[in-house]
Design an enzyme around this catalytic site. Structure first.
Site, PDB file in Angstrom:
ATOM      1  N   SER A 127       0.976  -1.054   0.052  1.00  0.00           N
ATOM      2  CA  SER A 127       0.151   0.017  -0.092  1.00  0.00           C
ATOM      3  C   SER A 127       1.012   1.175  -0.026  1.00  0.00           C
ATOM      4  O   SER A 127       2.046   1.155   0.210  1.00  0.00           O
ATOM      5  CB  SER A 127      -0.827  -0.030   1.365  1.00  0.00           C
ATOM      6  OG  SER A 127      -0.232   0.135   2.352  1.00  0.00           O
TER       7      SER A 127
ATOM      8  N   ASP B  57      -1.024  -1.476  -4.091  1.00  0.00           N
ATOM      9  CA  ASP B  57      -2.454  -1.636  -3.480  1.00  0.00           C
ATOM     10  C   ASP B  57      -3.013  -0.274  -3.411  1.00  0.00           C
ATOM     11  O   ASP B  57      -2.121   0.737  -2.824  1.00  0.00           O
ATOM     12  CB  ASP B  57      -2.177  -2.522  -2.386  1.00  0.00           C
ATOM     13  CG  ASP B  57      -3.551  -2.757  -1.416  1.00  0.00           C
ATOM     14  OD1 ASP B  57      -4.504  -3.085  -2.374  1.00  0.00           O
ATOM     15  OD2 ASP B  57      -3.747  -2.933  -0.551  1.00  0.00           O
TER      16      ASP B  57
ATOM     17  N   ASP C 188      -4.729  -8.976   4.025  1.00  0.00           N
ATOM     18  CA  ASP C 188      -3.677  -8.322   4.896  1.00  0.00           C
ATOM     19  C   ASP C 188      -4.025  -8.604   6.606  1.00  0.00           C
ATOM     20  O   ASP C 188      -2.954  -9.003   7.165  1.00  0.00           O
ATOM     21  CB  ASP C 188      -3.628  -6.791   4.581  1.00  0.00           C
ATOM     22  CG  ASP C 188      -2.553  -6.102   5.435  1.00  0.00           C
ATOM     23  OD1 ASP C 188      -1.964  -6.655   6.176  1.00  0.00           O
ATOM     24  OD2 ASP C 188      -2.668  -4.837   5.339  1.00  0.00           O
TER      25      ASP C 188
HETATM   26  P1  13P Z   1      -8.222  -7.368   4.953  1.00  0.00           P
HETATM   27  O1  13P Z   1      -8.001  -5.992   5.719  1.00  0.00           O
HETATM   28  O2  13P Z   1      -9.546  -7.970   4.991  1.00  0.00           O
HETATM   29  O3  13P Z   1      -6.900  -8.159   5.060  1.00  0.00           O
HETATM   30  O4  13P Z   1      -8.071  -6.827   3.413  1.00  0.00           O
HETATM   31  C1  13P Z   1      -6.865  -6.265   2.747  1.00  0.00           C
HETATM   32  C2  13P Z   1      -7.006  -5.598   1.489  1.00  0.00           C
HETATM   33  O5  13P Z   1      -8.123  -5.594   0.816  1.00  0.00           O
HETATM   34  C3  13P Z   1      -5.699  -4.734   0.878  1.00  0.00           C
HETATM   35  O6  13P Z   1      -6.073  -4.177  -0.196  1.00  0.00           O
HETATM   36  O1  G3H Z   2      -5.975  -1.390   1.805  1.00  0.00           O
HETATM   37  C1  G3H Z   2      -5.823  -2.121   2.996  1.00  0.00           C
HETATM   38  C2  G3H Z   2      -4.371  -2.747   3.338  1.00  0.00           C
HETATM   39  O2  G3H Z   2      -4.587  -3.581   4.420  1.00  0.00           O
HETATM   40  C3  G3H Z   2      -3.327  -1.816   3.621  1.00  0.00           C
HETATM   41  O3  G3H Z   2      -3.485  -1.272   4.775  1.00  0.00           O
HETATM   42  O4  G3H Z   2      -2.961   1.198   4.272  1.00  0.00           O
HETATM   43  O5  G3H Z   2      -2.493   0.296   6.494  1.00  0.00           O
HETATM   44  O6  G3H Z   2      -1.245  -0.402   4.839  1.00  0.00           O
HETATM   45  P1  G3H Z   2      -2.520  -0.076   5.197  1.00  0.00           P
HETATM   46 ZN    ZN Z   3      -8.197  -3.275  -0.229  1.00  0.00          ZN
END
Ligand code: 13P
Ligand code: G3H
Ligand code: ZN
Length: 342
Positions: free
Chosen positions: A50, A83, A265
């Site tokens: 991300s 992401d 995640d």
């Molecule tokens: P979760 O929080 O359900 O693991 O989803 C992760 C996600 O969609 C990252 O883009």
């Molecule tokens: O988009 C959600 C993922 O779990 C990434 O989370 O933005 O805290 O890294 P984050």
């Molecule tokens: Zn997501």
């Protein structure tokens, strides 16, 4: 070197009728846990970062961790994916760095919080598709919004994906993969009880798949939040309130209806937190990070292994030779955005 494009991974998954887990990383131990599980199960895999992860680790570190992973695990096809890119600039910086895939999340405005208009979403996503495909890089778009704001990402408002709009979106943008909103959210607190089909709108996946049978669908917020992981955290002093995630059997239903990428995640965060709490509790005098990071890494590996087996990607690592970014760029140029790789 087995860094591949996500488009190839997903086309192969469609051909084989399975899904591919996309696991988020922020550090070395997460990369190692995922790659080790991929080797153990013979799986292709998507590793994603991300914007928060890129900032936390410094994205050059993340990129070089991925290069190291592809050297140490040459038999594992792995796509490196941005992401929730919040803008074309974020996606461009990931591509410049060497990511083989990007998500342009135009369902939200550049602040990553306010729901965006359909036209805004089409415009920014189309811009990223043009830029990325010229360089052979895969693009995921998102239509509809997820709930969940506890991690600072998302509007907190759920707008389920409209299947007819999905058709228009894919036609106008040329995305390789489409993330759909079916009532899930990011983080540990998705549902207050075991989700039924009222709150988890699996029928939307079926409808979109009927209208767009060749589009790869993506499920975000797909952690299952297993009770045993929550219980372990709470047993060792944590305070996670009762909560439910997306059942693995529902994800498997989705895979039967065109879901090819499944984002996970939170389950790795829960697994590592439980293992670390347990390690500290068992030896309060410990202070060598390897003492608590090793069980954390093993716990994450266990979750990834189980998901790889459940999603069906296990055993498919050596089905195909990676296509280079240059070759992909030529294919997009010759065949257009809606090509088929396998
Ligand atoms: P979760 O929080 O359900 O693991 O989803 C992760 C996600 O969609 C990252 O883009
Ligand atoms: O988009 C959600 C993922 O779990 C990434 O989370 O933005 O805290 O890294 P984050
Ligand atoms: Zn997501």
């Amino acid at each position: 070197m087995a860094l591949v494009t996500m488009r190839q991974l997903l086309d192969e998954a469609a051909r084989g009728g399975y899904g591919v887990g996309a696991f988020n990383v922020n550090n070395l131990e997460q990369v190692q846990a995922i790659m080790e599980a991929a080797r153990e199960t013979g799986s292709p895999v998507i590793i994603q970062a991300s914007s928060g992860a890129r900032k936390y680790a410094n994205d050059r570190f993340l990129y070089h961790l991925m290069l190291a992973a592809s050297e140490v695990y040459p038999e594992v096809p792995v796509a490196l994916h941005q992401d929730h890119g919040n803008s074309p600039e974020t996606c461009k910086s990931a591509i410049d760095l060497g990511f083989t895939s990007v998500m342009m999340d135009g369902s939200l405005e550049a602040d990553g919080k306010s729901p965006a208009s359909f036209d805004y979403n089409v415009d920014v996503t189309r811009e990223v598709v043009e830029m990325a495909h010229e360089r052979g890089v895969t693009v995921e778009g998102e239509l509809g919004t997820l709930g969940g704001i506890e991690d600072g990402h998302g509007s907190g408002e759920v707008n389920l994906t409209d299947p007819d709009q999905a058709v228009e979106f894919v036609e106008r943008t040329g995305v390789d993969a489409l993330a759909v909103a079916i009532g899930t959210s990011h983080g540990a607190y998705k549902f207050t009880k075991e989700p039924d089909r009222e709150v988890l709108a699996m029928h939307i996946i079926e409808e979109i798949n009927q209208k767009l049978p060749t589009t790869h669908l993506v499920m975000h917020g797909s952690s299952s939040v297993p009770k045993e992981l929550v219980d372990l955290i709470n047993e060792y002093g944590g305070e996670i309130a009762p909560t439910w995630g997306v059942p693995v059997h529902e994800i498997q239903e989705g895979i039967k209806h065109g879901v090819r990428k499944i984002n996970v995640d939170t389950d790795l965060r829960l697994a590592s937190t439980g293992a670390i709490r347990k390690a500290f509790s068992e030896d309060p005098s410990a202070f060598d990070p390897r003492y608590y990071l090793k069980p954390a890494r093993e716990a994450m590996q266990g979750v990834v292994r189980a998901r790889m087996e459940a999603f069906g990607q296990a055993g498919h690592a050596e089905d195909y030779e990676p296509i280079t970014l240059d070759d992909m760029a030529t294919r997009y140029k010759e065949q257009g955005h809606q090509l088929t790789v396998s």
